[in-house]
Design an enzyme around this catalytic site. Structure first.
Site, PDB file in Angstrom:
ATOM      1  N   ASP A 269     -87.535-141.594 -36.467  1.00 59.59           N
ATOM      2  CA  ASP A 269     -87.549-142.914 -35.822  1.00 59.59           C
ATOM      3  C   ASP A 269     -88.970-143.173 -35.337  1.00 59.59           C
ATOM      4  O   ASP A 269     -89.819-142.265 -35.332  1.00 59.59           O
ATOM      5  CB  ASP A 269     -86.537-142.942 -34.660  1.00 59.59           C
ATOM      6  CG  ASP A 269     -86.371-144.333 -34.035  1.00 59.59           C
ATOM      7  OD1 ASP A 269     -86.774-145.330 -34.678  1.00 59.59           O
ATOM      8  OD2 ASP A 269     -85.858-144.420 -32.903  1.00 59.59           O
TER       9      ASP A 269
ATOM     10  N   ARG B 295     -74.425-151.101 -40.506  1.00 56.73           N
ATOM     11  CA  ARG B 295     -74.240-151.473 -39.099  1.00 56.73           C
ATOM     12  C   ARG B 295     -73.105-152.490 -38.983  1.00 56.73           C
ATOM     13  O   ARG B 295     -72.309-152.448 -38.052  1.00 56.73           O
ATOM     14  CB  ARG B 295     -75.533-152.075 -38.514  1.00 56.73           C
ATOM     15  CG  ARG B 295     -76.711-151.117 -38.398  1.00 56.73           C
ATOM     16  CD  ARG B 295     -76.484-150.016 -37.366  1.00 56.73           C
ATOM     17  NE  ARG B 295     -76.163-150.513 -36.045  1.00 56.73           N
ATOM     18  CZ  ARG B 295     -77.057-150.900 -35.133  1.00 56.73           C
ATOM     19  NH1 ARG B 295     -78.341-150.849 -35.400  1.00 56.73           N
ATOM     20  NH2 ARG B 295     -76.672-151.322 -33.938  1.00 56.73           N
TER      21      ARG B 295
ATOM     22  N   HIS C 178     -78.139-144.445 -28.534  1.00 53.72           N
ATOM     23  CA  HIS C 178     -77.885-145.599 -29.421  1.00 53.72           C
ATOM     24  C   HIS C 178     -76.660-145.270 -30.281  1.00 53.72           C
ATOM     25  O   HIS C 178     -76.754-145.092 -31.492  1.00 53.72           O
ATOM     26  CB  HIS C 178     -79.126-145.843 -30.281  1.00 53.72           C
ATOM     27  CG  HIS C 178     -79.155-147.176 -30.967  1.00 53.72           C
ATOM     28  ND1 HIS C 178     -78.187-148.149 -30.781  1.00 53.72           N
ATOM     29  CD2 HIS C 178     -80.049-147.710 -31.839  1.00 53.72           C
ATOM     30  CE1 HIS C 178     -78.496-149.208 -31.504  1.00 53.72           C
ATOM     31  NE2 HIS C 178     -79.612-148.966 -32.164  1.00 53.72           N
TER      32      HIS C 178
ATOM     33  N   ARG D 234     -77.561-154.427 -24.517  1.00 55.31           N
ATOM     34  CA  ARG D 234     -78.775-153.648 -24.821  1.00 55.31           C
ATOM     35  C   ARG D 234     -79.681-153.735 -23.605  1.00 55.31           C
ATOM     36  O   ARG D 234     -80.102-154.823 -23.212  1.00 55.31           O
ATOM     37  CB  ARG D 234     -79.488-154.191 -26.061  1.00 55.31           C
ATOM     38  CG  ARG D 234     -80.841-153.541 -26.271  1.00 55.31           C
ATOM     39  CD  ARG D 234     -81.460-153.822 -27.612  1.00 55.31           C
ATOM     40  NE  ARG D 234     -80.807-153.079 -28.674  1.00 55.31           N
ATOM     41  CZ  ARG D 234     -81.324-152.891 -29.889  1.00 55.31           C
ATOM     42  NH1 ARG D 234     -82.504-153.397 -30.191  1.00 55.31           N
ATOM     43  NH2 ARG D 234     -80.656-152.199 -30.800  1.00 55.31           N
TER      44      ARG D 234
ATOM     45  N   GLN E 279     -75.645-147.153 -33.617  1.00 49.92           N
ATOM     46  CA  GLN E 279     -76.488-146.814 -34.759  1.00 49.92           C
ATOM     47  C   GLN E 279     -75.991-145.567 -35.467  1.00 49.92           C
ATOM     48  O   GLN E 279     -75.902-145.510 -36.703  1.00 49.92           O
ATOM     49  CB  GLN E 279     -77.933-146.578 -34.282  1.00 49.92           C
ATOM     50  CG  GLN E 279     -78.878-146.143 -35.379  1.00 49.92           C
ATOM     51  CD  GLN E 279     -79.148-147.249 -36.382  1.00 49.92           C
ATOM     52  OE1 GLN E 279     -79.502-148.358 -36.008  1.00 49.92           O
ATOM     53  NE2 GLN E 279     -78.977-146.964 -37.671  1.00 49.92           N
TER      54      GLN E 279
HETATM   55  N1   CP Z   1     -81.726-150.117 -35.477  1.00 49.59           N
HETATM   56  C1   CP Z   1     -81.574-151.112 -34.576  1.00 49.59           C
HETATM   57  O1   CP Z   1     -80.832-150.993 -33.594  1.00 49.59           O
HETATM   58  O2   CP Z   1     -82.290-152.209 -34.862  1.00 49.59           O
HETATM   59  P1   CP Z   1     -82.481-153.486 -33.931  1.00 49.59           P
HETATM   60  O3   CP Z   1     -83.384-153.071 -32.798  1.00 49.59           O
HETATM   61  O4   CP Z   1     -83.119-154.502 -34.830  1.00 49.59           O
HETATM   62  O5   CP Z   1     -81.145-153.927 -33.414  1.00 49.59           O
HETATM   63  N1  NVA Z   2     -86.019-145.686 -30.588  1.00 49.06           N
HETATM   64  C1  NVA Z   2     -86.117-147.093 -30.877  1.00 49.06           C
HETATM   65  C2  NVA Z   2     -84.904-147.563 -31.595  1.00 49.06           C
HETATM   66  C3  NVA Z   2     -84.933-149.006 -32.012  1.00 49.06           C
HETATM   67  C4  NVA Z   2     -83.674-149.457 -32.691  1.00 49.06           C
HETATM   68  C5  NVA Z   2     -86.314-147.867 -29.587  1.00 49.06           C
HETATM   69  O1  NVA Z   2     -85.639-147.572 -28.593  1.00 49.06           O
HETATM   70  O2  NVA Z   2     -87.166-148.753 -29.570  1.00 49.06           O
END
Ligand code: CP
Ligand code: NVA
Length: 306
Positions: free
Chosen positions: A220, A287, A129, A102, A132
């Site tokens: 989101d 997930r 992502h 990440r 997800q």
């Molecule tokens: N939705 C998601 O990826 O959540 P986290 O940031 O908690 O991993």
């Molecule tokens: N769009 C959000 C998703 C978090 C899982 C971010 O990047 O913070």
């Protein structure tokens, strides 16, 4: 990099393989199994941004498949003192069998994948992502049936999560309507890729039109990790909040999805995210099952899917 099964983005993997991964995730959820499939394998999770769901679901998924997990972050590793992503990739590849990363930028992700000699999984960048959205499509189909030719409406910031929904629209054959203000719309190259690959994706500024008759409404946060202009974002995105009036425009039986974390009163009202049409808890739970099929594919290929 060519011979490795990286899971970097949904546009980089063909539709047949993605469908096989989803079907595998559904089977694993229904009947368990695969407990020893990854025995002796180790996953390294590298987090340059916070995470709850991705961190815990990958950790538990790997352990339930018989494997091991190590986790590192910039503060506790030499990444925080300037060791390059590429050097980190070369080192980790000698200790572990797969890397989940990440990170802030797609450039960092590509640097990791290019230098690694083991598969790399995109655990979120500011551009996409994909893990997800595998869980999201799994959830849609579990609750509402096959997603092909159905309608998903996105209202809000067309961010990294929305970009992976665009990829998914082309790969899984559903219609995606995006409603977002000017300046918060998807990158042209992602829309061009979707159009060139049969994706039915529209982008406009009217949430009501996007939601009309939709099978699913999704949104989101208005302020993603790394975004610094929170007040400007809230002002621009306020008309795109998902509330009961917007949900009422969707098809009967429509569901509400959100990758979480949710900010009640910003992108979604509490009565929607906590209401009867919301499937966010199933979505978050899925997930775990989606991560298992991603790990199985990266490490064992299509033949290793349950
Ligand atoms: N939705 C998601 O990826 O959540 P986290 O940031 O908690 O991993
Ligand atoms: N769009 C959000 C998703 C978090 C899982 C971010 O990047 O913070």
């Amino acid at each position: 990099m060519a011979d490795l099964r990286h899971f970097l983005d949904l546009d980089a993997i063909d539709a047949t393989t993605l469908r096989a991964m989803l079907d595998s995730a559904a089977r694993i959820k229904a009947s368990g199994g695969q407990e020893d499939a990854l025995r002796g394998k180790t996953l390294a999770m590298v987090f340059e941004k916070p995470s709850t769901r991705t961190r815990v679901s990958f950790d538990v998924a790997m352990q339930s498949l018989g494997g091991n997990v190590v986790s590192l972050e910039p503060e506790g590793s030499q990444l925080g003192r300037g060791e390059t992503v590429a050097d980190t990739a070369r080192i980790l590849s000698q200790y572990v069998d797969v890397i989940m990363f990440r990170t802030s930028t797609v450039e960092n992700l590509v640097e990791m994948a290019d230098a690694a000699t083991v598969p790399v999984i995109n655990g979120l960048t500011d551009r996409s992502h994909p893990c997800q959205i595998m869980a999201d499509v799994l959830t849609f189909e579990e609750i509402s049936g096959p997603i092909a030719d159905r309608v998903v409406a996105w209202s809000g910031d067309a961010n990294n999560v929305a970009n992976s929904w665009i990829h998914a629209a082309a790969r899984f054959g559903f219609e995606l309507r995006i409603a977002s203000p000017e300046g918060f719309r998807p990158p042209a190259d992602i829309l061009e890729w979707a159009a060139a690959n049969g994706g039915r994706v529209s982008v406009g500024g009217d949430p009501n039109a996007a939601a009309s008759g939709a099978d699913c409404i999704v949104t989101d946060t208005w302020v993603s990790m790394g975004d610094e202009d929170a007040e400007r974002r809230r002002a621009a995105l306020e008309p795109f909040r998902v509330d009961a009036d917007l949900m009422a425009r969707a098809a009967e039986g429509a569901i509400f999805m959100h990758c979480l974390p949710a900010y009640r009163g910003d992108e979604v009202t509490a009565d929607v995210v906590d209401g009867p049409q919301s499937v966010v808890w199933t979505e978050a739970g899925n997930r775990l099952h989606a991560q298992k099929s991603i790990l199985l594919w990266c490490l064992l290929g299509s033949a290793g899917l349950a």
